[in-house]
Structures are given as C-alpha cells and as structure tokens.
Design an enzyme around this catalytic site. Sequence first.
Site, short mmCIF file in Angstrom:
data_model
loop_
_atom_site.label_atom_id
_atom_site.label_comp_id
_atom_site.label_asym_id
_atom_site.label_seq_id
_atom_site.Cartn_x
_atom_site.Cartn_y
_atom_site.Cartn_z
N GLY A 194 -4.54 2.04 -3.40
CA GLY A 194 -4.47 2.30 -2.49
C GLY A 194 -4.12 2.40 -1.81
O GLY A 194 -3.25 2.61 -0.56
N SER A 220 -12.82 -4.89 -10.15
CA SER A 220 -12.02 -6.51 -10.45
C SER A 220 -11.41 -6.82 -8.95
O SER A 220 -11.86 -6.11 -7.86
CB SER A 220 -11.31 -5.33 -11.00
OG SER A 220 -10.59 -4.43 -10.33
N SER A 225 -3.40 -5.29 -3.81
CA SER A 225 -3.75 -5.17 -2.37
C SER A 225 -4.47 -6.41 -1.78
O SER A 225 -4.25 -7.40 -2.03
CB SER A 225 -5.48 -4.31 -2.90
OG SER A 225 -6.61 -4.86 -3.17
N ASP A 282 2.30 2.24 -12.86
CA ASP A 282 0.86 3.60 -13.08
C ASP A 282 0.89 4.66 -13.14
O ASP A 282 1.09 5.65 -12.64
CB ASP A 282 0.17 2.64 -11.19
CG ASP A 282 -1.10 3.04 -11.71
OD1 ASP A 282 -1.76 3.01 -12.51
OD2 ASP A 282 -1.98 2.44 -10.72
N LYS A 314 -1.51 6.90 -3.79
CA LYS A 314 -0.92 6.68 -4.68
C LYS A 314 -0.01 8.39 -4.88
O LYS A 314 0.27 8.18 -5.84
CB LYS A 314 -1.86 6.01 -5.78
CG LYS A 314 -2.25 4.92 -6.15
CD LYS A 314 -3.26 4.26 -7.18
CE LYS A 314 -2.79 2.33 -6.85
NZ LYS A 314 -3.41 2.48 -8.41
#
Length: 531
Positions: A194, A220, A225, A282, A314
């Site tokens: 975030g 990942s 983003s 999320d 977040k």
Amino acid sequence: MNNTTSRAGPDAAAVATEHSNTLALRRVAIDTHHENVAYLHRDCAIYRAEGFKALAKVEVRANGKRILAVLNVSSDPRIVQCHELGLSQDAFERLGVEKGHPVTVSQAEPPESIPALFRKIEGERLGREDFLAIVRDIAAHRYSKIELTAFVVACNRAELDREEVYFLTEAMVATGRRLDWHAPLVVDKHCIGGIPGNRTSMLVVPIVAAAGLVFPKTSSRAITSPAGTADTMEVMARVELPFDELTAIVQQHKACLAWGGTADLSPADDVLISVERPLSIDSPGQMVASILSKKIAAGATHLVLDIPIGPTAKVRSMPEAQRLRRLFEYVAQRLHLSLDVVITDGRQPIGQGIGPVLEARDVMRVLENDPLAPNDLRQKSLRLAGRLIECNPDVRGGDGFTIARDILDSGRALAQMNALIEAQGSRHFDHHHPPLGKLHFDVLAPADGVVIGIDNLQIARIARLAGAPKVPSAGVDLFHKLGDTVQAGQPLYRVYADFPADLEFARQATQRSTAFALGDASQMPHVFVEF
C-alpha cells in the site's frame, strides 16, 4: 457425389466423432488468469448431443490426466472447429499434451468441497477439514471464477475468526511445495503493501545476507502497485529462475531476489489473489493467510513484518494495526514461525522513485552511499535489517541497526547485491543514467505552502496510468516530501512515460488531483509508530 463431399467437408471430423466424446485438442491463445476455460464450437456434435451449456463445468481427460474447466461456446471456426476442443493457455499447460492430441470431454461433477463452500456462504464457521478440502480444490483449479468469488466474498462478509484463519493458512501451506534450506535460521521480511516506492527488501536482503544469515527472498510481481520487488529487480537481473538454479544461488550466496512463481509456494493463494484484487477485497483473515502461508512454505523460520499506517495506507489507525498484529502473531505462533511485527510510518511514499527503473535507481544509490540517495529509504531499510540481524542469537538486542549500518557503509552490502545480480543473470543497468521514459511532464505546486499530505493511492494510480510496471521506464519521480516548503509553480514531481496515450492518461489524473496537499505545518497529520 460432389454435393455430398461439399456438405461433409468442414464437418467431416465432427461427423466421425458424432457418437464419441473424443475431440482434437487446440490451444486457444487467451490468458484467462488462473482459470481453466474450454471452448467448443456451437455446431460440435458433442455440444449438441450432451446438452452442454455456456459456463457449465466440463471435465477434460488425456493421457491419464484430467482438468476441470468452464465451458465457453464459439461460433467462429478460427477460435475452435467442430472436431476440436479448445483450451485457454493456462489450461493447455496444465493438461500437458500436444496440440491435436485426442482428448475426451464430459460434464463434470461439482468439486467435493462445494457443500463446505455453501455453508460458508450461509455464514457458518468452518473446521480444519473444510478449509483443507476447499483449498485443495482451489489449488487444483477445480473452482470457477464465480465459485472463487463466492468464497472470497463469504470470508470477507462473515469475517473469519482467528481459528479459521489458522486453518486456512495451514491448508494453503499443505497444498503446495514447502522448502527446506537445512538451516536452523532462515529469515524473511514482508510489508503488507500500500506504500509506493518502499523498496526496502532490495536493501535488506544484501545487508542481512552479508551478515551471514540465510535469506531466500521470493517476491510477487506488482498486481495493483506501480512496481513489486520482482519487477524492480528484473531491471538489473533475471528473476524468473528455475527452482534448481534458485536453490543453487541461495546455497552459494545465502540469498536471492527472485520471482516466486516458479517455486509453487501456496498455489491456492495466487488463485485467490486473481479475484481478490479486482474486487478490492483484502480482508484481515485472508491477508494473514496469504502472507504467512507463502513465508512458511518458503522455509522461513523468522519473519519481520512491516505494517505501515497512515491516512491513505492499507491500515489507517493504530488500533487497527494492533488488531492485525495480534492476528498475525496468533497464527504465526500456532505454525511455529517466529514473528516480529513492526508498525511504521505510512503517510507518504518511501524513496523518491515510483516505478521499476526509478526504484532500482534509488536502491543502487543507497547501496553506493550516494549523496543523492533517499534517506527515508536508507533509514527504514537499516532498521528492518537490524531487526532481522537480531534474530541471530549471537547478536545482542539493540545492536542490529549498528551492524546493518556498518555493512552498508563499508560497501559489503553493495558487493553482496552485485554478486546476486551476477548469479541471477546480470542485465546492463546504469543507475547514474537510468533509461527513463522518453516523454515526461512536471506537476507544479498551485500555491505557496508546506507539504502536509501525500495521497499514496493517487500517486500510485498516476504512476500506473503512465505505464508502470509493464513499462519499466515509466513512473513518478518525487521532488518533495512531507514537511517541505514549496513555492507556487515549483515542480512537485515528474511523470515519465514511453507512449503518448499513457502520458495523457497520467496528465488527466494529475489534473483531477495532484495527490499533494499544501498548507501550514501545524496541519500535518502525525502517526505514532515504532520507527
């Protein structure tokens, strides 16, 4: 005679299989993003005889293998012909046979875990075996996107209790590969995300590895983003490494900075993410299960977890961060993972660059102790590295930061990073002259004032509209941070793009909101964090 031949021509193969459920396999070049999709022609004899319908689940078999797929129906022979069964790219790879190979297709029985899914939709609490059955079916790609969405929404609406989060995490670990590095201490670091920039992993890994700890970092790619660790490292080196090669690099250099997709770690998580992100869901339980399952499967024994808090992060408040911390700690303790949660300042981006090339530039500047290096990225990375170094029982508590700083200042971290880059396959990258987008524009301050707010979400959106991360040279280069005094007309940041359309999309977004708030220093929001 001629008329009969003409009538049978295009459908001759279909006629031949009219009383059989065998078809020739065809690869359909469509990326359905983790969902198995099968394609039949509307005039296919099997489609007519068996009563299939669009979006039904079918079972495809060949050479002793089987997959379940969602059926799509086409009228275009360029996609699939009457004697063929088409499979989407992922489904074709999973079945593992050649184009043209005979396959059988039949209506599929629903996955065994569907009753448990329905109970969760009704709001019931599920047990260990229920979650194991559901996750096993998800990992085997037996769920359609509709069924996956139902599971994600049900878990979000009736929030999982902490025991359910533990069961879900345990099941996600059990359905994939679990790595064993044959070392008593294997460390990892993760941020819940975030915050644009924030490329701390690429600094923490070489510092901690240079301190002698095993640190196999599999990351990942960016999903929502402007860049992920794998995207940024890929600017300088290969990240898609065969598992055996990745293992050899870790054994030799104690670390790696690689994409985790080839390691088959917690495969159900990758499938769930494919529906969570478009829904912008999320939930705390799914976040905890996703992160911890990947780390445990990767062989970590000790994890430092970064939870940034801020108005556009977040996590927006300290009470929310503390609730999340307690959930992480409960599940980690049940799974015998040593966890150190750090709550950090998430009010603004970390570093100056946002986008793969710009973030790689910032990382190399910090490693080279360049005066132009962003100090916030340096300091945060040192503190996180210090916490990991203190996992070593031979290091006294509180000494980690000093050890990390000495490793960075001495050039040992730079040498470690260069060794990793060479081992993974170096790509020429000159951070003194980074290959930035050919097109750019500056966003100017509309008035005099102090920067009292930076919207993380908007800055990330502008960078993505400019092309990042798909275009590595695109992104946003920040000239100012919180607390800086600016004058009207002074550039706040520069947007880079490679394509005129991307540049225009980004420009339009900045016209709606620059993401910067100007005012008096007394108006700046404060957060109470650990560092």
